[in-house]
Design a protein around this motif. Structure first.
Motif, short mmCIF file in Angstrom:
data_model
loop_
_atom_site.label_atom_id
_atom_site.label_comp_id
_atom_site.label_asym_id
_atom_site.label_seq_id
_atom_site.Cartn_x
_atom_site.Cartn_y
_atom_site.Cartn_z
N PHE A 172 0.84 -1.20 0.00
CA PHE A 172 0.00 0.00 0.00
C PHE A 172 0.88 1.26 0.00
N ILE A 173 1.94 1.23 0.80
CA ILE A 173 2.84 2.39 0.87
C ILE A 173 3.57 2.58 -0.46
N ALA A 200 2.51 1.83 -3.26
CA ALA A 200 1.53 2.33 -4.24
C ALA A 200 1.25 3.81 -4.03
N GLY A 201 1.93 4.40 -3.04
CA GLY A 201 1.82 5.84 -2.83
C GLY A 201 0.63 6.30 -1.99
N LYS A 202 0.01 5.35 -1.27
CA LYS A 202 -1.14 5.74 -0.44
C LYS A 202 -0.70 6.59 0.75
N LYS A 203 -1.52 7.55 1.09
CA LYS A 203 -1.19 8.47 2.18
C LYS A 203 -1.60 7.86 3.52
N THR A 204 -0.62 7.65 4.39
CA THR A 204 -0.92 6.99 5.65
C THR A 204 0.10 7.36 6.73
N THR A 249 3.80 5.56 7.07
CA THR A 249 5.08 5.90 6.44
C THR A 249 6.06 6.42 7.48
N ASP A 279 -6.70 5.96 10.70
CA ASP A 279 -5.93 6.00 9.45
C ASP A 279 -6.62 5.05 8.45
N LYS A 280 -7.11 5.62 7.36
CA LYS A 280 -7.92 4.86 6.40
C LYS A 280 -7.15 3.69 5.79
N VAL A 281 -5.89 3.95 5.45
CA VAL A 281 -5.06 2.90 4.83
C VAL A 281 -4.81 1.75 5.82
N ASP A 305 -7.84 -0.31 5.97
CA ASP A 305 -7.94 -1.15 4.75
C ASP A 305 -7.00 -2.35 4.81
#
Lengths: 315, 315
Positions: free
Chosen positions: B199-200, B202-206, B209, B226-228, B231
């Motif tokens: 997920f990270i 793939a550039g998801k904001k969380t 990181t 935190d949405k990510v 998920d």
């Protein structure tokens, strides 16, 4: 205690067999179920079958240890109540065991049709003397039965081995049950036809474009070395192999026997099944043996008769 | 017949517990396994633990009904032989039961660590008095145990419930076992970290990181909405739910209890598990109940002690 009668109640036919205590099938009758005439009439046909198959051979009721019935549908095995049966109109909470029992001096037992077929194969068929034995039947749908140390594994509500509705692909084909990616949508005769249609729609060159599609037609084309037909059966075998591998990882079984029409495609199905198991099962100890069922349509009759002997502590 | 000693043999620690015949844990000790010193030394530590935990409480050997040991690795439960154990160097065909037995006047029993944890939860924990009970532990890997009518389901070679190596995605992540798409690669702490990395990447904001990745860090971020992170846990729960749904379709169980670190994420995991079961299990009768395990790290001790009482016909 010499004989038992085994009955296989199907949507179109009722078969009854006279079986001795070694599992030998001595006589067999088959009549129409006439399911459209309702439960009472169908049960009358079951009773007539039990009487006929023993009378034919001059066997008297006192020499009959009991009768066993393999029935479709979710049911209560101990009580012999059929909750419902999709192919038998009007069957709802039918006390099959009690009703049939009233007509005979010997005990009557009822169990699920796939369970008794598994029980038959485990008695005198492919799974003879196998302690941890799985039977899978590949027909219009996919059914199964699990026998552990000579006993049917029922689960908590007699609903074990719904193997046709195990998910192979979480986002796969939609199934009639509402779920996605059920084994039944890939490895049954129905599933094979769906795969064939997909392959044809994708423009693949195959003999199958010239025939009425059926799993038999696919098998026939595979025998003529039609590459696409072979791929279709390989796909079905792979899906089945994944589910059997998973079942083997969970249960550590000795053997699975495959029966039903689709199993007639032999190595076209068996080879990919074995390959998936080899690939997916971690411990060698869990690598289940894959064989063809032996008793064919008689498995249910023989297994239903075995219910009688096992309940009497003989088989 | 008052007490039994239960031992949990782990890669880093050996725990021993004094348990009464109702499953109450009265005393507990914990020492280092010192696995690097080899089998002989480790077995010495097991023997010392058994002695210490009973001596502490002033219990004499004659009041001890026996000792049970939960061991990792493929093993022969009846003979108490450990075939091998990945985290215990030098363990190859070790006759654990016989060696420990020589030191004590009471019987010694051995079984798989996940099996005894399941057996403990089924005795006094979440699955108390549940006839068809599955226990799944979600840690670095994924393990499981199946208890049917108060008995451990062993399979034909004591290798049942390799649930971590059941395929979820036929073409999924490569597993250490060589297979693709094993549950362990998705629903264990390890699997959760892999998903987080994906997920990270793939550039998801969380929030993730900014932390050292672990299943606990993901849970902490999820608690901060935190949405990510949510998920990621949902994904793990879904994968687990698919496999539990399949197991329930096959075995028709009453209940599954989830234990181990990952289960601490609670509803973030439990909700998607329940949703998948509802979606994928055809018959309401097969819709297994999902609960949290209750005994934590003591499950293994208590279950190992239960081996003693059950072999004596008491529990």
């Amino acid at each position: 205690m010499k004989y038992a009668v085994g009955v296989d109640l199907g949507g179109t036919k009722i078969s009854a067999g006279l079986v001795d205590s070694t599992g030998r099938l001595l006589n067999k009758t088959k009549i129409g179920t006439e399911a459209d005439k309702g439960p009472k009439h169908v049960i009358g046909n079951i009773i007539r079958s039990i009487t006929a198959v023993s009378k034919d051979m001059g066997v008297k009721p006192k020499d009959i240890a009991g009768a066993g019935i393999g029935s479709p549908g979710p049911l209560d095995a101990a009580k012999g109540i059929i909750h419902f049966a999709p192919n038998l109109p009007g069957w709802k909470e039918i006390k099959l065991k009690d009703i049939v029992q009233k007509e005979f001096p010997f005990p009557v037992h009822v169990d699920n049709d796939a369970n008794v077929a598994a029980y038959g194969e485990n008695w005198t068929g492919a799974g003879k003397k196998v302690n941890y034995f799985l039977f899978v039947t590949l027909g219009t749908g996919v059914g199964g039965g699990l026998i552990v140390n000579n006993e049917i594994f029922h689960g908590t509500a007699d609903s074990a081995m719904e193997i046709g509705h195990v998910t192979v692909f979480p986002d796969g084909r939609k199934c009639n049950c509402g779920n996605y990616g059920c084994l039944e949508r890939y490895a049954s005769a129905t599933g094979i036809v769906i795969t064939a249609k997909e392959f044809i729609a994708a423009g693949k060159k195959t003999l199958l474009t010239k025939t009425v599609l059926s799993s038999k037609a696919v098998h026939d084309a595979a025998l003529k070395k039609d590459k696409v037909a072979i791929d279709i059966l390989t796909d079905a075998g792979r899906c089945l192999g994944i589910v059997i591998a998973n079942t083997a990882s969970l249960l550590n079984l000795d053997m699975v026997a495959l029966g039903g029409n689709v199993a007639e495609a032999g190595e076209f199905i068996f080879k990919p099944v074995r390959e998936e198991i080899k690939k997916r099962v971690l411990f060698p100890a869990n690598r289940i043996k894959v064989v063809k069922a032996k008793l064919g349509v008689d498995a249910g009759l023989i297994g239903a008769a075995r219910l009688v002997f096992s309940n009497a502590g003989v088989a």
